[in-house]
Scaffold this active site. Structure first.
Site, PDB file in Angstrom:
ATOM      1  N   ARG A 234       0.856  -1.183   0.000  1.00  0.00           N
ATOM      2  CA  ARG A 234       0.000   0.000   0.000  1.00  0.00           C
ATOM      3  C   ARG A 234       0.893   1.234   0.000  1.00  0.00           C
ATOM      4  NH1 ARG A 234      -3.309  -2.792  -1.588  1.00  0.00           N
ATOM      5  NH2 ARG A 234      -5.402  -3.249  -0.806  1.00  0.00           N
ATOM      6  N   GLU A 263      -2.365   7.592  -4.973  1.00  0.00           N
ATOM      7  CA  GLU A 263      -2.757   6.923  -6.225  1.00  0.00           C
ATOM      8  C   GLU A 263      -4.234   7.100  -6.578  1.00  0.00           C
ATOM      9  OE1 GLU A 263      -1.728   2.787  -5.067  1.00  0.00           O
ATOM     10  OE2 GLU A 263      -3.826   2.295  -5.428  1.00  0.00           O
ATOM     11  N   HIS A 295      -0.701  -0.228  -9.734  1.00  0.00           N
ATOM     12  CA  HIS A 295      -1.445  -1.171  -8.887  1.00  0.00           C
ATOM     13  C   HIS A 295      -1.959  -2.366  -9.708  1.00  0.00           C
ATOM     14  CE1 HIS A 295      -3.569  -1.176  -4.774  1.00  0.00           C
ATOM     15  NE2 HIS A 295      -3.522  -2.417  -5.223  1.00  0.00           N
TER      16      HIS A 295
HETATM   17  P1  NAI Z   1      -1.625 -11.291   5.181  1.00  0.00           P
HETATM   18  O1  NAI Z   1      -2.660 -10.828   6.166  1.00  0.00           O
HETATM   19  O2  NAI Z   1      -1.508 -12.741   4.885  1.00  0.00           O
HETATM   20  O3  NAI Z   1      -0.182 -10.789   5.661  1.00  0.00           O
HETATM   21  C1  NAI Z   1       0.074  -9.529   6.233  1.00  0.00           C
HETATM   22  C2  NAI Z   1       1.195  -9.697   7.252  1.00  0.00           C
HETATM   23  O4  NAI Z   1       1.524  -8.404   7.766  1.00  0.00           O
HETATM   24  C3  NAI Z   1       0.806 -10.583   8.454  1.00  0.00           C
HETATM   25  O5  NAI Z   1       1.788 -11.573   8.677  1.00  0.00           O
HETATM   26  C4  NAI Z   1       0.710  -9.597   9.597  1.00  0.00           C
HETATM   27  O6  NAI Z   1       1.041 -10.176  10.848  1.00  0.00           O
HETATM   28  C5  NAI Z   1       1.739  -8.559   9.163  1.00  0.00           C
HETATM   29  N1  NAI Z   1       1.607  -7.310   9.902  1.00  0.00           N
HETATM   30  C6  NAI Z   1       0.476  -6.734  10.380  1.00  0.00           C
HETATM   31  N2  NAI Z   1       0.795  -5.606  11.049  1.00  0.00           N
HETATM   32  C7  NAI Z   1       2.137  -5.477  10.986  1.00  0.00           C
HETATM   33  C8  NAI Z   1       3.062  -4.520  11.505  1.00  0.00           C
HETATM   34  N3  NAI Z   1       2.641  -3.487  12.248  1.00  0.00           N
HETATM   35  N4  NAI Z   1       4.373  -4.692  11.241  1.00  0.00           N
HETATM   36  C9  NAI Z   1       4.803  -5.753  10.510  1.00  0.00           C
HETATM   37  N5  NAI Z   1       3.973  -6.704  10.009  1.00  0.00           N
HETATM   38  C10 NAI Z   1       2.660  -6.558  10.246  1.00  0.00           C
HETATM   39  O7  NAI Z   1      -1.885 -10.427   3.887  1.00  0.00           O
HETATM   40  P2  NAI Z   1      -1.398 -10.731   2.390  1.00  0.00           P
HETATM   41  O8  NAI Z   1      -2.453 -11.470   1.666  1.00  0.00           O
HETATM   42  O9  NAI Z   1      -0.018 -11.273   2.429  1.00  0.00           O
HETATM   43  O10 NAI Z   1      -1.378  -9.236   1.792  1.00  0.00           O
HETATM   44  C11 NAI Z   1      -0.458  -8.277   2.275  1.00  0.00           C
HETATM   45  C12 NAI Z   1      -0.800  -6.913   1.711  1.00  0.00           C
HETATM   46  O11 NAI Z   1      -0.562  -6.889   0.314  1.00  0.00           O
HETATM   47  C13 NAI Z   1      -2.289  -6.504   1.833  1.00  0.00           C
HETATM   48  O12 NAI Z   1      -2.560  -5.944   3.108  1.00  0.00           O
HETATM   49  C14 NAI Z   1      -2.426  -5.478   0.758  1.00  0.00           C
HETATM   50  O13 NAI Z   1      -2.163  -4.197   1.285  1.00  0.00           O
HETATM   51  C15 NAI Z   1      -1.332  -5.846  -0.246  1.00  0.00           C
HETATM   52  N6  NAI Z   1      -1.858  -6.296  -1.547  1.00  0.00           N
HETATM   53  C16 NAI Z   1      -1.502  -5.608  -2.681  1.00  0.00           C
HETATM   54  C17 NAI Z   1      -1.978  -6.001  -3.923  1.00  0.00           C
HETATM   55  C18 NAI Z   1      -1.578  -5.315  -5.208  1.00  0.00           C
HETATM   56  O14 NAI Z   1      -2.192  -5.578  -6.255  1.00  0.00           O
HETATM   57  N7  NAI Z   1      -0.573  -4.458  -5.230  1.00  0.00           N
HETATM   58  C19 NAI Z   1      -2.927  -7.104  -4.026  1.00  0.00           C
HETATM   59  C20 NAI Z   1      -3.165  -7.814  -2.787  1.00  0.00           C
HETATM   60  C21 NAI Z   1      -2.682  -7.391  -1.592  1.00  0.00           C
END
Ligand code: NAI
Length: 331
Positions: A234, A263, A295
């Site tokens: 993000r 964005e 994105h």
């Molecule tokens: P997920 O929920 O499996 O993983 C997120 C990780 O971040 C978790 O392990 C969580 O514990 C950790 N986390 C939470 N707060 C934190 C903090 N303060 N410091 C460090 N780590 C922390 O989510 P997933 O599926 O891996 O997606 C991650 C991110 O990718 C989404 O939140 C989204 O923003 C982004 N995304 C971007 C896309 C794109 O097209 N560019 C598409 C899909 C997701």
């Protein structure tokens, strides 16, 4: 169920219509983003379906509630664009898509890293112009380098596994460490140590109040000089002005971003015939060691298919009064 689908592009409409053929929800496609100015277009819709740059804030949710909307379904994993607290207060359910190809984003992050490190985009532009010189195109081997992964959830862990396959040492930082990350050889460190030891940093945590500007002037100063930063998560995770300064001094050696803090007014639109007023992004794209994409990390056949299917399943479950398995986490 009558559902207003905001921020619709041609592919959204085509794929949602195909997936909905047997299901039969009444989908009203709206190209515009959901904002206070467009919320009236959802009048009479029990559900609204939104995307990452829709502004689902308290004011919009209040108006949606007044218009009879009971469900917000976002076609994304992240839900930082939705005021979850306001939705709860107003009795509006919010669902998202948690399980769609995490490979789409992880593989794209690797692609961005390779492209910015080896100057692949610059090289391609050059050869189209008949310039086959190599000056300015030198990169580094990733093999043997240290890669820091911030957020080791589904996407971060797959990214880490791919980088381990390249022969990189993988470090991680996460609010909730995961055994799977350690099983693939990853080692958790506090953020300052991870920044100081990594040649590459890749962001894969959600945007929350704790993670906003997790990469700022302070953490950029802790980086190894010349490190590369990749952000497919993000835009708000990075203080873009601070990253620009770090690029100017050489503290940051390369930046590859698929997301950008501002964005919402730029991405998912063709602005090639207009004057872009955002000087920050214009400055960034002028740097030779910066790659910006709009994105698109999620944009694969597999991921989009799953996003559409899950979204329609959530609408159906809500309509039938069944439990919402994709409800956003409740604090
Ligand atoms: P997920 O929920 O499996 O993983 C997120 C990780 O971040 C978790 O392990 C969580 O514990 C950790 N986390 C939470 N707060 C934190 C903090 N303060 N410091 C460090 N780590 C922390 O989510 P997933 O599926 O891996 O997606 C991650 C991110 O990718 C989404 O939140 C989204 O923003 C982004 N995304 C971007 C896309 C794109 O097209 N560019 C598409 C899909 C997701």
């Amino acid at each position: 169920m009558k559902t207003a689908v905001f921020s619709t592009r041609r592919y959204d409409q085509t794929l949602l219509q195909q997936a909905n053929r047997e299901i039969g929800h009444e989908l009203v496609f709206v190209q515009d983003r959901l904002t206070v100015d467009t919320v009236a277009l959802a009048a009479g819709c029990k559900a609204v379906c939104v995307f990452v740059n829709d502004a689902v804030d308290a004011e919009v949710l209040t108006r949606l509630a007044a218009q009879g909307t009971l469900l917000v379904a976002t076609r994304s994993t992240g839900f930082n664009h939705i005021d979850a607290e306001a939705a709860r207060r107003l009795g509006i359910e919010v669902v998202r898509v948690t399980d769609y190809s995490p490979y789409s984003v992880a593989e794209f992050a690797v692609g961005l890293l390779l492209a910015v490190n080896r100057k692949i985009v610059r090289a391609s532009v050059r050869t189209r112009d008949g310039n086959f010189e190599l000056d300015g195109l030198m990169g580094v081997d990733l093999h043997g380098k240290t890669v820091g992964v911030i957020g080791t959830g589904k996407i971060g862990t797959i990214f880490a596994r791919i980088m381990a396959g390249f022969g990189c040492t993988v470090l991680g930082h996460d609010a909730y460490p995961k055994a799977e990350f350690e099983d693939l050889g990853g080692r958790y460190l506090p953020l300052p140590a991870l920044m100081a030891q990594s040649d590459v940093i890749s962001l894969h945590c959600p945007l929350t109040e704790q993670t906003r500007h997790i990469v700022d002037a302070g953490s950029l100063a802790q980086l190894k000089r010349g490190a590369i930063l990749v952000n497919t998560s993000r835009g708000g995770l990075v203080d873009t002005e601070a990253a620009t300064q770090a690029l100017k001094t050489g503290q940051l050696g390369g930046l590859a971003i698929d997301v950008y803090e501002q964005e919402a007014s730029l991405f998912f639109q063709d602005l090639s015939s207009t004057v872009i007023h955002d000087d920050v992004i214009q400055r960034l794209v002028s740097f030779p060691n910066v790659i910006v994409t709009g994105h698109q990390a999620f944009f694969t056949v597999e991921a989009i298919g799953q996003i559409m299917a899950t979204t329609l399943e959530s609408l159906s479950a809500f309509e039938r009064g069944e439990p919402l398995v994709n409800r956003i986490p409740q604090d």
